[in-house]
Scaffold this motif. Structure first.
Motif, PDB file in Angstrom:
ATOM      1  N   ARG A 175      -8.901   5.783  -3.525  1.00 63.64           N
ATOM      2  CA  ARG A 175      -8.183   6.225  -2.192  1.00 63.64           C
ATOM      3  C   ARG A 175      -9.166   5.870  -1.099  1.00 63.64           C
ATOM      4  O   ARG A 175     -10.304   5.826  -1.184  1.00 63.64           O
ATOM      5  CB  ARG A 175      -7.823   7.652  -2.434  1.00 63.64           C
ATOM      6  N   GLU A 187      -0.863   4.084   1.052  1.00 62.62           N
ATOM      7  CA  GLU A 187      -1.627   5.054   1.951  1.00 62.62           C
ATOM      8  C   GLU A 187      -1.059   5.150   3.303  1.00 62.62           C
ATOM      9  O   GLU A 187      -0.940   4.237   4.036  1.00 62.62           O
ATOM     10  CB  GLU A 187      -3.083   4.495   2.292  1.00 62.62           C
ATOM     11  N   SER A 203       0.861  -1.134  -0.123  1.00 63.12           N
ATOM     12  CA  SER A 203      -0.105   0.250  -0.008  1.00 63.12           C
ATOM     13  C   SER A 203       0.872   1.149  -0.233  1.00 63.12           C
ATOM     14  O   SER A 203       2.072   1.241   0.349  1.00 63.12           O
ATOM     15  CB  SER A 203      -0.968   0.082   1.232  1.00 63.12           C
ATOM     16  N   GLU A 261       3.271  10.298   0.645  1.00 62.96           N
ATOM     17  CA  GLU A 261       2.477   9.343  -0.177  1.00 62.96           C
ATOM     18  C   GLU A 261       3.450   9.027  -1.360  1.00 62.96           C
ATOM     19  O   GLU A 261       3.641   7.915  -1.964  1.00 62.96           O
ATOM     20  CB  GLU A 261       1.309  10.068  -0.752  1.00 62.96           C
ATOM     21  N   ARG A 291     -10.883   7.035   1.359  1.00 53.40           N
ATOM     22  CA  ARG A 291     -11.315   8.429   1.873  1.00 53.40           C
ATOM     23  C   ARG A 291     -13.027   8.025   2.279  1.00 53.40           C
ATOM     24  O   ARG A 291     -13.385   7.423   1.476  1.00 53.40           O
ATOM     25  CB  ARG A 291     -11.413   9.291   0.710  1.00 53.40           C
ATOM     26  N   THR A 313      -7.123  -1.698   4.794  1.00 52.46           N
ATOM     27  CA  THR A 313      -6.734  -0.842   5.813  1.00 52.46           C
ATOM     28  C   THR A 313      -6.053  -1.734   6.790  1.00 52.46           C
ATOM     29  O   THR A 313      -5.186  -2.306   6.627  1.00 52.46           O
ATOM     30  CB  THR A 313      -7.679   0.026   6.044  1.00 52.46           C
TER      31      THR A 313
END
Length: 287
Positions: free
Chosen positions: A278, A73, A71, A256, A280, A139
């Protein structure tokens, strides 16, 4: 999150009283005070794993973690530093299966955005919660799974048991979140469990406001010099070039970009469509 993790530890110790607990700490980790006090009062074998997030080898470990987690993020990579180190230590101690508290905040409205969303009418809470749950595979679950499996460790999430998830999905917002003073406080059903065991589960943890894992472990992107690492690694010209090179991914910071370039060195990121979406939350504004 200490609140959820303590519940998992409390029930697991009924079957394995001598089991240890692990906590990653860096700097002045807020979670450390609560976890240590709980361990001292309950006799838990608490094993601390120190993470120096701004040490000489930080950039190298970041690259290792990005490779493991796949990832770019920041919300995934930052806490992954701590999960990676904890997984490594658990493996070194000879364990192959561990438990964690992931899922509790998504299901029982522990995150601040969820707490406020469930205080709004017209199903806003469920709308935001659905987003949180739908992103978990990219995540915290991706973080936990990828970091642990690097060390042949399986970390299980009891709160994501189907029966627990079904129960949480049927609760009204008023049962999940309570108004305490000026701010809402989520995870009411889990906090209520503390009242069943007042001599074993301390109120000072029950009443604590949720803190994101990364911050609770001692990470402070704004005030610790963390972001300075990427300012030093990438010039403004590098950043502009990177934004053009990875335009599809909406790169917004040098942090990032550093993660993205590290990831791009390992795989063809442009052939992985989900990376363009993304992480969000769409949170409707209160009327």
């Amino acid at each position: 999150d200490v609140c959820s993790s303590d519940l998992v530890t409390h029930y697991a110790r009924r079957f394995r009283p001598a089991m240890p607990g692990y906590i990653a700490i860096g700097g002045d980790a807020p979670d450390h005070t609560y976890a240590k006090r709980y361990a001292d009062e309950s006799g838990l074998d608490l094993r601390e794993v120190t993470v120096e997030a701004q040490s000489a080898g930080t950039m190298s470990i970041i690259e290792t973690v990005v490779d493991a987690v796949e990832s770019f993020e920041p919300a995934v990579i930052r806490p992954s530093l701590y999960t990676y180190r904890v997984s490594q230590r658990i493996h070194q101690d000879g364990f192959r299966v561990a438990l964690c508290g992931e899922g509790a905040d998504e299901l029982f409205a522990g995150y601040t955005p969820l707490e406020y969303a469930f205080m709004q009418p017209k199903g806003v809470g469920r709308y935001v919660q659905k987003q949180c749950l739908s992103m978990m595979h990219r995540t915290n679950l991706q973080r936990v799974d990828r970091c642990s499996m690097r060390f042949q460790l399986e970390i299980r999430e009891p709160f994501l048991d189907q029966s627990v998830a079904s129960y949480a999905s049927e609760l009204e917002g008023s049962a999940l979140v309570k108004q305490t003073g000026d701010a809402p406080l989520g995870k009411a059903p889990l906090r209520a469990l503390y009242d069943l065991y007042p001599s074993e589960l301390p109120a000072f943890i029950r009443d604590r406001q949720k803190m994101p894992f990364y911050e609770g472990a001692g990470g402070d992107a704004e005030g610790s010099g963390w972001l300075d690492l990427f300012e030093a690694a990438l010039s403004d010209a590098d950043f502009q070039d990177g934004q053009r090179e990875f335009a599809d991914f909406k790169i917004g910071t040098k942090e990032e970009l550093f993660f993205m370039r590290t990831l791009a060195d390992k795989m063809d990121v442009k052939r992985i469509p989900h990376l363009r979406g993304r992480l969000r939350l769409d949170i409707p504004l209160a009327a």
